[in-house]
Design an enzyme around this catalytic site. Structure first.
Site, short mmCIF file in Angstrom:
data_model
loop_
_atom_site.label_atom_id
_atom_site.label_comp_id
_atom_site.label_asym_id
_atom_site.label_seq_id
_atom_site.Cartn_x
_atom_site.Cartn_y
_atom_site.Cartn_z
N LYS A 30 0.82 -1.20 0.00
CA LYS A 30 0.00 0.00 0.00
C LYS A 30 0.86 1.26 0.00
O LYS A 30 1.91 1.31 0.64
CB LYS A 30 -0.92 -0.03 1.22
N SER A 84 -9.57 2.68 2.93
CA SER A 84 -8.54 3.31 2.14
C SER A 84 -7.63 2.31 1.41
O SER A 84 -6.76 2.72 0.65
CB SER A 84 -7.67 4.18 3.06
N SER A 124 -10.59 0.28 6.92
CA SER A 124 -9.95 0.44 5.62
C SER A 124 -9.49 -0.84 4.94
O SER A 124 -9.08 -0.81 3.78
CB SER A 124 -8.76 1.39 5.73
#
Length: 474
Positions: free
Chosen positions: A82, A157, A181
């Site tokens: 990520k 996210s 997330s």
């Protein structure tokens, strides 16, 4: 005829260990697949792809090979990291144009764990600015979308990670979860998404969440793959402020055990927003309740374990966390951040030190009360989200950040509860709408009881398998 990406991550790892394929061949397969799929989709999932670096890494892993009995079963398997996670020598922008071109000089614990396990990173997955919103629509880039309907959001996210796994661009990926997330995009993309217990995965070296809401965890197509990636990520480092006790064995082994007869609490009343639950979400929750009962578990309705006043406390802490990202910025840099980031950051800056301390104390008391109320139960069942994945742009409101924030709460009224308590929680892709949109169902366990949670999740998957359910983009 099955292709390599049709196989689970563990099946791919087994082929590498048997010598039937090499990490180089497997990496090349995924690089070629990324070149074949619609580039706007791929660019929505990845903010950075470096095929040459991936090939070099695959050759390094192939030269060493899986080492010893303790080697990860995912050695040689491709993945991605990520854009919130530090990766030495690899650009990391934290989802923001403010940090375009920033290249860290060191890697964090997540990136190091993935490297130590012999996995091959294909690049950095997309995230919204500083990982704050529950949708992944970073400035100047295509949005991360679900492959089940590319007009709809992948969630956030960790939307890029979920978008990549769901389309077969990587077999597993790491995400992070401070308010949902990992589980939000897992639900939007029809995947397994596990938020581990507080302290299960080290926050080294930044330790940027002084409240303890956020933790990294796996996003995968199967429970076993998620468990294997958790084995890679989990572990403490000297200096960690909190840590979870080590499991009795591996998490992958736990996913292969029967959970026994469990006492399961359930509630479907939204926690952080007054919102009408979508009928398909209600159907998913009811069907999951019946499935769990058919497996021999005892299901009991309970009251929401967090009071309404906990919502404001959580929002104060969330705003301060955003402010921690914006306070160091110069005025010219602040002008580049999104309206939502600026609004949340200014809200956090307005909180005094004593107010912040009182909010943390209040949140911990609310968490303690919830943990005591739920202590008699092995597992807690809720929906994951209030609706199936929404159209891209349905939540984002740059003209009115306060409305944007409220819309996020209405979409995700359950997920942040388990960040407050520190409990592990997993979203399972048990349901689909008549038009094929995925709907997740969430299970949570007592702190540090990921083994039991994975055991039950695997039992549920065996009873209602989803592995071979593929989106149109597959």
């Amino acid at each position: 005829m099955a292709e390599l990406h049709d196989l689970t991550a563990l099946e791919q790892g087994a082929l590498i260990r048997s010598g039937e394929i090499s990490p180089v061949e497997l990496t090349e397969h995924y690089l070629e697949r990324a070149a074949r799929l619609p580039q706007e989709y791929v660019d929505g999932a990845f903010v950075l792809r470096d095929p040459d670096a991936a090939r070099r890494r695959a050759r390094e892993v192939a030269a060493v090979g899986p080492v010893g009995d303790g080697a990860s079963p995912l050695a040689g398997v491709p993945t991605a990291i990520k854009d919130l996670n530090l990766t030495r020598g690899v650009p990391t922008a934290f989802g923001s144009p403010v940090f375009a071109g920033y290249v860290p000089e060191l890697s964090d614990s997540v990136a190091l764990a993935i490297e130590d396990a012999g996995m091959v990173s294909l690049g950095k997955t997309s995230t919204p600015e500083f990982g704050s919103p529950c949708y992944t629509e970073p400035e100047g880039r295509p949005p991360a979308v679900t492959p089940w309907d590319t007009t709809r959001m992948a969630g956030g996210s960790s939307g890029g990670a979920a978008s990549a796994v769901a389309a077969g661009l990587v077999p597993v990926a790491q995400g992070s979860d401070g308010g949902g997330s990992i589980r939000i995009p897992a639900s939007c993309c029809g995947l397994v998404g596990l938020k581990p217990s507080r302290g299960r995965v080290s926050g080294f070296p930044m330790y940027g969440d002084p409240i303890g809401l956020a933790v990294s965890g796996p996003i995968a197509r199967t429970v076993a793959d998620a468990a294997a990636l958790l084995d890679v990520l989990a572990g403490r480092r000297a200096g960690d402020p909190t840590w979870a006790p080590a499991p009795g064995g591996t998490f992958l082994e736990a996913a292969g055990r029967e959970p026994g007869r469990l006492r399961i609490a359930r509630f479907d009343r939204p926690v952080i927003a007054d919102v009408e639950v979508h009928p398909e979400v209600q159907q998913a929750y009811d069907d999951a309740s019946r499935l769990l009962a058919s497996l021999g578990h005892v299901i009991e309705d309970v009251q929401v374990p967090l009071p309404p006043e906990a919502v404001g406390v959580f929002e104060t802490c969330w705003a301060v966390l955003t402010a921690l990202s914006t306070v160091p910025l110069e005025p010219a840099q602040r002008a580049q951040v999104r309206p939502l980031t600026r609004w949340l950051g200014e809200r956090g800056e307005a909180v005094s030190g004593p107010e912040f301390g009182l909010a943390i104390g209040a949140m911990r008391r609310h968490a303690a009360d919830a943990l005591v109320a739920l202590a008699p139960y092995d597992i807690v069942l809720t929906p994951t989200l209030a609706s199936p994945p929404l159209p891209v742009g349905a939540i984002r409101d740059d003209a009115d950040p306060a409305a944007d924030f409220e819309a996020q709460k209405r979409f995700t009224p359950w997920t942040s509860a388990w960040n407050v308590t520190g409990m592990p929680a997993i979203s399972l892709p048990l349901h689909q709408t008549p038009d094929g949109l995925p709907v997740g169902v969430m299970l949570a366990a007592r702190p540090a009881e990921e083994e039991l949670l994975l055991s039950l999740a695997a039992q549920v998957e065996a009873a209602a398998p989803w592995k071979d359910r593929h989106p149109p983009l597959w």
